[in-house]
Scaffold this active site. Structure first.
Site, PDB file in Angstrom:
ATOM      1  N   ASP A  31      23.601  18.334  94.459  1.00  0.00           N
ATOM      2  CA  ASP A  31      24.930  17.953  94.941  1.00  0.00           C
ATOM      3  C   ASP A  31      25.130  18.542  96.342  1.00  0.00           C
ATOM      4  O   ASP A  31      24.798  19.703  96.602  1.00  0.00           O
ATOM      5  CB  ASP A  31      26.006  18.471  93.978  1.00  0.00           C
ATOM      6  CG  ASP A  31      27.345  17.797  94.203  1.00  0.00           C
ATOM      7  OD1 ASP A  31      27.780  17.029  93.322  1.00  0.00           O
ATOM      8  OD2 ASP A  31      27.964  18.050  95.266  1.00  0.00           O
ATOM      9  N   ASN A  86      32.057  12.500  84.790  1.00  0.00           N
ATOM     10  CA  ASN A  86      33.452  12.195  85.091  1.00  0.00           C
ATOM     11  C   ASN A  86      33.643  10.685  85.087  1.00  0.00           C
ATOM     12  O   ASN A  86      32.833   9.947  85.658  1.00  0.00           O
ATOM     13  CB  ASN A  86      33.836  12.763  86.468  1.00  0.00           C
ATOM     14  CG  ASN A  86      33.879  14.277  86.475  1.00  0.00           C
ATOM     15  OD1 ASN A  86      34.306  14.898  85.508  1.00  0.00           O
ATOM     16  ND2 ASN A  86      33.437  14.884  87.564  1.00  0.00           N
ATOM     17  N   GLY A  92      38.559  12.802  88.044  1.00  0.00           N
ATOM     18  CA  GLY A  92      38.148  13.109  89.414  1.00  0.00           C
ATOM     19  C   GLY A  92      36.880  12.413  89.856  1.00  0.00           C
ATOM     20  O   GLY A  92      36.212  12.884  90.784  1.00  0.00           O
ATOM     21  N   GLN A  93      36.546  11.282  89.209  1.00  0.00           N
ATOM     22  CA  GLN A  93      35.348  10.553  89.662  1.00  0.00           C
ATOM     23  C   GLN A  93      35.578  10.037  91.076  1.00  0.00           C
ATOM     24  O   GLN A  93      36.593   9.396  91.353  1.00  0.00           O
ATOM     25  CB  GLN A  93      35.036   9.378  88.730  1.00  0.00           C
ATOM     26  CG  GLN A  93      33.734   8.667  89.113  1.00  0.00           C
ATOM     27  CD  GLN A  93      33.359   7.525  88.164  1.00  0.00           C
ATOM     28  OE1 GLN A  93      34.120   7.167  87.264  1.00  0.00           O
ATOM     29  NE2 GLN A  93      32.187   6.957  88.390  1.00  0.00           N
ATOM     30  N   HIS A  99      26.913   9.104  87.112  1.00  0.00           N
ATOM     31  CA  HIS A  99      26.069  10.270  87.352  1.00  0.00           C
ATOM     32  C   HIS A  99      26.436  11.377  86.366  1.00  0.00           C
ATOM     33  O   HIS A  99      27.608  11.542  86.031  1.00  0.00           O
ATOM     34  CB  HIS A  99      26.208  10.785  88.786  1.00  0.00           C
ATOM     35  CG  HIS A  99      27.623  10.924  89.243  1.00  0.00           C
ATOM     36  ND1 HIS A  99      28.388   9.848  89.656  1.00  0.00           N
ATOM     37  CD2 HIS A  99      28.433  12.003  89.350  1.00  0.00           C
ATOM     38  CE1 HIS A  99      29.587  10.258  89.996  1.00  0.00           C
ATOM     39  NE2 HIS A  99      29.650  11.572  89.814  1.00  0.00           N
ATOM     40  N   HIS A 101      26.472  15.376  86.034  1.00  0.00           N
ATOM     41  CA  HIS A 101      26.357  16.656  86.731  1.00  0.00           C
ATOM     42  C   HIS A 101      25.633  17.632  85.814  1.00  0.00           C
ATOM     43  O   HIS A 101      25.965  17.733  84.630  1.00  0.00           O
ATOM     44  CB  HIS A 101      27.738  17.250  87.013  1.00  0.00           C
ATOM     45  CG  HIS A 101      28.622  16.436  87.900  1.00  0.00           C
ATOM     46  ND1 HIS A 101      28.840  16.763  89.218  1.00  0.00           N
ATOM     47  CD2 HIS A 101      29.356  15.311  87.667  1.00  0.00           C
ATOM     48  CE1 HIS A 101      29.694  15.888  89.755  1.00  0.00           C
ATOM     49  NE2 HIS A 101      30.021  15.005  88.835  1.00  0.00           N
TER      50      HIS A 101
HETATM   51  P1  5GP Z   1      32.264  12.868  90.896  1.00  0.00           P
HETATM   52  O1  5GP Z   1      33.476  13.578  91.457  1.00  0.00           O
HETATM   53  O2  5GP Z   1      32.302  11.385  91.198  1.00  0.00           O
HETATM   54  O3  5GP Z   1      32.011  13.150  89.428  1.00  0.00           O
HETATM   55  O4  5GP Z   1      31.032  13.508  91.636  1.00  0.00           O
HETATM   56  C1  5GP Z   1      30.522  13.051  92.853  1.00  0.00           C
HETATM   57  C2  5GP Z   1      29.685  14.171  93.431  1.00  0.00           C
HETATM   58  O5  5GP Z   1      28.893  13.637  94.461  1.00  0.00           O
HETATM   59  C3  5GP Z   1      30.511  15.307  94.028  1.00  0.00           C
HETATM   60  O6  5GP Z   1      30.220  16.530  93.341  1.00  0.00           O
HETATM   61  C4  5GP Z   1      30.065  15.341  95.491  1.00  0.00           C
HETATM   62  O7  5GP Z   1      29.946  16.657  96.017  1.00  0.00           O
HETATM   63  C5  5GP Z   1      28.740  14.623  95.454  1.00  0.00           C
HETATM   64  N1  5GP Z   1      28.398  13.924  96.686  1.00  0.00           N
HETATM   65  C6  5GP Z   1      29.249  13.156  97.447  1.00  0.00           C
HETATM   66  N2  5GP Z   1      28.583  12.648  98.502  1.00  0.00           N
HETATM   67  C7  5GP Z   1      27.298  13.112  98.408  1.00  0.00           C
HETATM   68  C8  5GP Z   1      26.139  12.919  99.232  1.00  0.00           C
HETATM   69  O8  5GP Z   1      26.145  12.215 100.256  1.00  0.00           O
HETATM   70  N3  5GP Z   1      24.991  13.558  98.831  1.00  0.00           N
HETATM   71  C9  5GP Z   1      24.950  14.335  97.705  1.00  0.00           C
HETATM   72  N4  5GP Z   1      23.779  14.918  97.411  1.00  0.00           N
HETATM   73  N5  5GP Z   1      26.025  14.527  96.913  1.00  0.00           N
HETATM   74  C10 5GP Z   1      27.181  13.916  97.260  1.00  0.00           C
END
Ligand code: 5GP
Ligand code: ZN
Length: 113
Positions: A31, A86, A92-93, A99, A101
């Protein structure tokens, strides 16, 4: 593949990422904004927006099995780790390519905020 999807672009190699594991159907990478000492995202190569859209048990099984492989590879198994998916606004997606985590390396607390 939606051209605008960030994670599809990572799968295609168009956007760099610190990849830790690749399988036929999944890719795992660090991340960019880690919320724990170890924070890896596991995604299917196929574009599926969220758990709400994931109707393929094989895809979901491989996603979670790959998350467990990442945890083992990262040395998280002995002390434990958390796997989170998420879904939607209240969770908070922010990236709409499903994906998992994988978080570990410190006590994570429960319940999440
Ligand atoms: P969500 O909030 O949708 O469950 O998680 C999305 C995750 O993607 C977040 O933890 C964020 O830090 C990560 N993320 C967003 N943009 C990028 C990126 O360009 N590269 C990487 N490696 N992670 C990203
Ligand atoms: Zn995508």
């Amino acid at each position: 593949m939606p051209e605008s999807c960030l994670f599809c672009r990572i799968v295609q190699g168009e956007i760099p990422a610190a990849i830790v594991l690749e399988t036929d159907h999944c890719v795992a990478f660090r991340d960019i904004d880690p919320k724990a000492p170890t924070h890896v995202l596991v995604i299917p190569r196929a574009h599926v927006p969220s758990l709400e859209d994931a109707r393929d048990p094989a895809l979901l099984g491989e996603l979670l099995a790959t998350a467990a492989d990442v945890a083992r590879q990262e040395g998280l198994v002995e002390r434990g780790y958390r796997t989170v998916i998420n879904t939607g606004a209240h969770a908070g997606q922010t990236v709409f390519h499903i994906h998992a985590h994988v978080l570990g390396g410190r006590p994570l607390g429960w319940p999440p905020g």
